[in-house]
Scaffold this motif. Structure first.
Motif, mmCIF file in Angstrom:
data_model
loop_
_atom_site.group_PDB
_atom_site.id
_atom_site.type_symbol
_atom_site.label_atom_id
_atom_site.label_comp_id
_atom_site.label_asym_id
_atom_site.label_seq_id
_atom_site.Cartn_x
_atom_site.Cartn_y
_atom_site.Cartn_z
ATOM 1 N N ILE A 149 43.232 47.896 -48.943
ATOM 2 C CA ILE A 149 41.807 47.396 -49.627
ATOM 3 C C ILE A 149 40.103 47.639 -47.951
ATOM 4 O O ILE A 149 39.489 48.380 -49.374
ATOM 5 C CB ILE A 149 41.385 46.033 -48.886
ATOM 6 N N VAL A 150 41.019 48.145 -47.196
ATOM 7 C CA VAL A 150 39.102 48.475 -46.086
ATOM 8 C C VAL A 150 39.683 50.179 -47.152
ATOM 9 O O VAL A 150 37.854 50.307 -46.827
ATOM 10 C CB VAL A 150 39.896 48.035 -44.781
ATOM 11 N N LYS A 151 40.235 50.666 -46.720
ATOM 12 C CA LYS A 151 39.680 52.238 -47.391
ATOM 13 C C LYS A 151 39.202 52.376 -48.837
ATOM 14 O O LYS A 151 37.994 52.865 -49.139
ATOM 15 C CB LYS A 151 41.078 53.048 -48.180
ATOM 16 N N PHE A 152 39.389 51.569 -49.732
ATOM 17 C CA PHE A 152 39.050 50.984 -50.257
ATOM 18 C C PHE A 152 37.550 50.751 -51.220
ATOM 19 O O PHE A 152 36.557 50.869 -51.805
ATOM 20 C CB PHE A 152 39.595 50.228 -52.096
ATOM 21 N N ILE A 153 36.857 49.663 -50.318
ATOM 22 C CA ILE A 153 35.904 49.027 -49.938
ATOM 23 C C ILE A 153 34.879 50.231 -49.394
ATOM 24 O O ILE A 153 33.981 50.320 -49.252
ATOM 25 C CB ILE A 153 36.242 47.920 -49.145
ATOM 26 N N THR A 198 37.555 41.883 -58.212
ATOM 27 C CA THR A 198 37.967 43.376 -58.013
ATOM 28 C C THR A 198 39.331 43.567 -57.322
ATOM 29 O O THR A 198 40.746 44.419 -57.350
ATOM 30 C CB THR A 198 36.862 43.632 -57.636
ATOM 31 N N ILE A 199 39.517 43.239 -55.958
ATOM 32 C CA ILE A 199 40.357 43.162 -55.327
ATOM 33 C C ILE A 199 41.881 42.701 -55.935
ATOM 34 O O ILE A 199 43.022 43.641 -55.954
ATOM 35 C CB ILE A 199 40.381 42.754 -54.031
ATOM 36 N N ASN A 200 41.416 41.394 -56.417
ATOM 37 C CA ASN A 200 42.750 41.349 -57.024
ATOM 38 C C ASN A 200 43.714 41.936 -57.985
ATOM 39 O O ASN A 200 44.174 41.843 -57.973
ATOM 40 C CB ASN A 200 42.592 39.385 -57.637
ATOM 41 N N THR A 201 42.651 42.471 -58.964
ATOM 42 C CA THR A 201 43.437 42.938 -60.347
ATOM 43 C C THR A 201 43.861 43.833 -59.386
ATOM 44 O O THR A 201 44.685 44.644 -59.870
ATOM 45 C CB THR A 201 41.999 43.420 -61.306
ATOM 46 N N ILE A 202 43.355 44.873 -58.756
ATOM 47 C CA ILE A 202 43.542 46.189 -58.337
ATOM 48 C C ILE A 202 44.903 46.514 -57.109
ATOM 49 O O ILE A 202 45.940 46.982 -57.375
ATOM 50 C CB ILE A 202 42.474 47.282 -57.412
ATOM 51 N N PHE A 203 44.980 45.135 -56.445
ATOM 52 C CA PHE A 203 46.184 45.112 -55.348
ATOM 53 C C PHE A 203 47.633 44.358 -55.073
ATOM 54 O O PHE A 203 47.801 44.046 -54.958
ATOM 55 C CB PHE A 203 45.243 44.865 -54.060
ATOM 56 N N TYR A 204 46.906 42.875 -55.489
ATOM 57 C CA TYR A 204 47.612 41.607 -56.137
ATOM 58 C C TYR A 204 48.274 41.086 -57.493
ATOM 59 O O TYR A 204 49.295 40.783 -57.786
ATOM 60 C CB TYR A 204 47.209 40.775 -55.308
ATOM 61 N N LYS A 251 44.309 36.301 -48.116
ATOM 62 C CA LYS A 251 44.453 37.805 -47.567
ATOM 63 C C LYS A 251 43.098 37.951 -46.933
ATOM 64 O O LYS A 251 42.876 38.657 -46.013
ATOM 65 C CB LYS A 251 45.090 38.296 -48.249
ATOM 66 N N LEU A 252 41.739 37.968 -47.453
ATOM 67 C CA LEU A 252 40.398 38.822 -47.811
ATOM 68 C C LEU A 252 39.950 37.658 -46.685
ATOM 69 O O LEU A 252 39.190 38.058 -45.987
ATOM 70 C CB LEU A 252 40.159 38.354 -49.373
ATOM 71 N N LYS A 253 40.653 36.495 -46.451
ATOM 72 C CA LYS A 253 39.404 35.573 -45.198
ATOM 73 C C LYS A 253 40.375 35.542 -44.029
ATOM 74 O O LYS A 253 39.008 35.781 -43.534
ATOM 75 C CB LYS A 253 40.109 33.573 -45.924
ATOM 76 N N LYS A 254 41.360 35.931 -44.962
ATOM 77 C CA LYS A 254 41.894 36.633 -42.990
ATOM 78 C C LYS A 254 41.342 38.362 -42.938
ATOM 79 O O LYS A 254 40.836 38.180 -41.254
ATOM 80 C CB LYS A 254 43.400 36.784 -43.336
ATOM 81 N N MET A 255 41.343 38.843 -43.714
ATOM 82 C CA MET A 255 40.344 40.616 -42.494
ATOM 83 C C MET A 255 39.415 39.799 -42.508
ATOM 84 O O MET A 255 38.764 39.812 -41.784
ATOM 85 C CB MET A 255 40.849 40.695 -44.305
ATOM 86 N N THR A 256 38.703 38.811 -43.486
ATOM 87 C CA THR A 256 37.177 38.601 -43.102
ATOM 88 C C THR A 256 37.022 37.554 -41.508
ATOM 89 O O THR A 256 36.204 38.716 -40.581
ATOM 90 C CB THR A 256 36.512 37.634 -43.341
ATOM 91 N N GLU A 257 38.437 37.534 -41.067
ATOM 92 C CA GLU A 257 37.833 36.415 -39.889
ATOM 93 C C GLU A 257 38.710 37.337 -38.557
ATOM 94 O O GLU A 257 37.698 37.418 -37.533
ATOM 95 C CB GLU A 257 39.089 35.436 -39.513
ATOM 96 N N TYR A 258 39.279 38.332 -39.224
ATOM 97 C CA TYR A 258 39.354 39.820 -37.891
ATOM 98 C C TYR A 258 39.125 40.220 -38.102
ATOM 99 O O TYR A 258 38.226 41.280 -37.009
ATOM 100 C CB TYR A 258 41.387 40.319 -38.637
ATOM 101 N N TYR A 271 32.638 41.806 -50.368
ATOM 102 C CA TYR A 271 33.252 42.341 -49.620
ATOM 103 C C TYR A 271 32.875 43.601 -49.573
ATOM 104 O O TYR A 271 32.374 44.468 -50.303
ATOM 105 C CB TYR A 271 34.550 42.076 -50.018
ATOM 106 N N TYR A 272 32.710 43.660 -48.248
ATOM 107 C CA TYR A 272 31.974 45.362 -47.822
ATOM 108 C C TYR A 272 32.375 46.004 -46.266
ATOM 109 O O TYR A 272 32.717 44.842 -45.416
ATOM 110 C CB TYR A 272 30.276 45.148 -48.070
ATOM 111 N N VAL A 273 32.390 46.677 -46.146
ATOM 112 C CA VAL A 273 32.593 47.201 -44.516
ATOM 113 C C VAL A 273 31.631 47.408 -43.718
ATOM 114 O O VAL A 273 30.553 48.203 -44.424
ATOM 115 C CB VAL A 273 33.360 48.495 -44.775
ATOM 116 N N GLY A 274 31.437 47.324 -42.397
ATOM 117 C CA GLY A 274 29.949 47.564 -41.796
ATOM 118 C C GLY A 274 29.011 46.783 -42.163
ATOM 119 O O GLY A 274 29.083 45.742 -42.649
#
Length: 187
Positions: A7-11, A21-27, A36-43, A59-62
């Motif tokens: 997911i991080v790599k995709f974003i 979108t993440i739901n459709t592609i990954f889960y 899952k995304l809430k936890k990833m944001t918290e971390y 969602y985005y990175v950086g």
């Protein structure tokens, strides 16, 4: 590679993606995806903002990417392709391998034993510039760069703007709501 890393790599590649979108592609389980995304944001793996119209998280990175709507249209397009059973072989964001043009994306995909390659343009506000693709077609530069290509790529225009058909190569218009996504798999 774990789903979280995928997911991080995709974003990172596409710059932004919505929860759906993440739901459709990954889960394919919205509650699990949201958790899952809430936890990833918290971390601190992802950052997020809420879309003011849909109230869905983006969602985005950086740092927050520029042209967010433009980015989301491309990731939504990717998700819709997978949703209708298209096998995506290659999907490049902001493709720069072809001289004098920079499409929003380039995709190689297959469906029912037919293979396709296409440039992708997502256009929300301006008129789609098809002339640069006509020039590329007429110059032969694409075939010089990719001598094994069997044909000139299609042009997929993801837009609600008017798209004028041309004779040189196939132009496929996909509406921004993706209601005609099946046009991708029709000849």
């Amino acid at each position: 590679m774990s789903k979280s890393k995928e997911i991080v790599k995709f974003i990172e590649k596409f710059k932004a993606a919505k929860t759906s979108t993440i739901n459709t592609i990954f889960y394919n389980s919205l509650r699990y995806t949201q958790s899952k995304l809430k936890k990833m944001t918290e971390y601190g793996e992802l950052q997020r903002v809420r879309d003011y119209y849909t109230f869905e998280y983006i969602y985005y990175v950086g740092s927050k990417p520029r042209q967010m709507r433009h980015r989301l249209l491309l990731t939504d397009f990717y998700a819709k392709m997978t949703e209708i059973g298209i096998d995506i072989v290659l999907f490049e964001n902001e493709y720069s391998e072809v001289p004098n043009i920079r499409p929003d994306g380039f995709v190689a995909y297959s469906y029912n034993n037919s293979n396709y390659i296409a440039f992708i343009e997502t256009e929300r506000s301006n008129k789609l510039d098809i002339d640069k693709y006509k020039k590329l077609y007429k110059s032969g530069d694409f075939f010089k760069r990719f001598p094994n290509a069997q044909s000139f790529p299609r042009l997929i225009a993801v837009t609600d703007k008017k798209v004028t058909p041309i004779q040189e190569f196939k132009v496929v218009k996909i509406k921004e709501d993706f209601s005609n996504i099946s046009n991708l798999i029709q000849g």
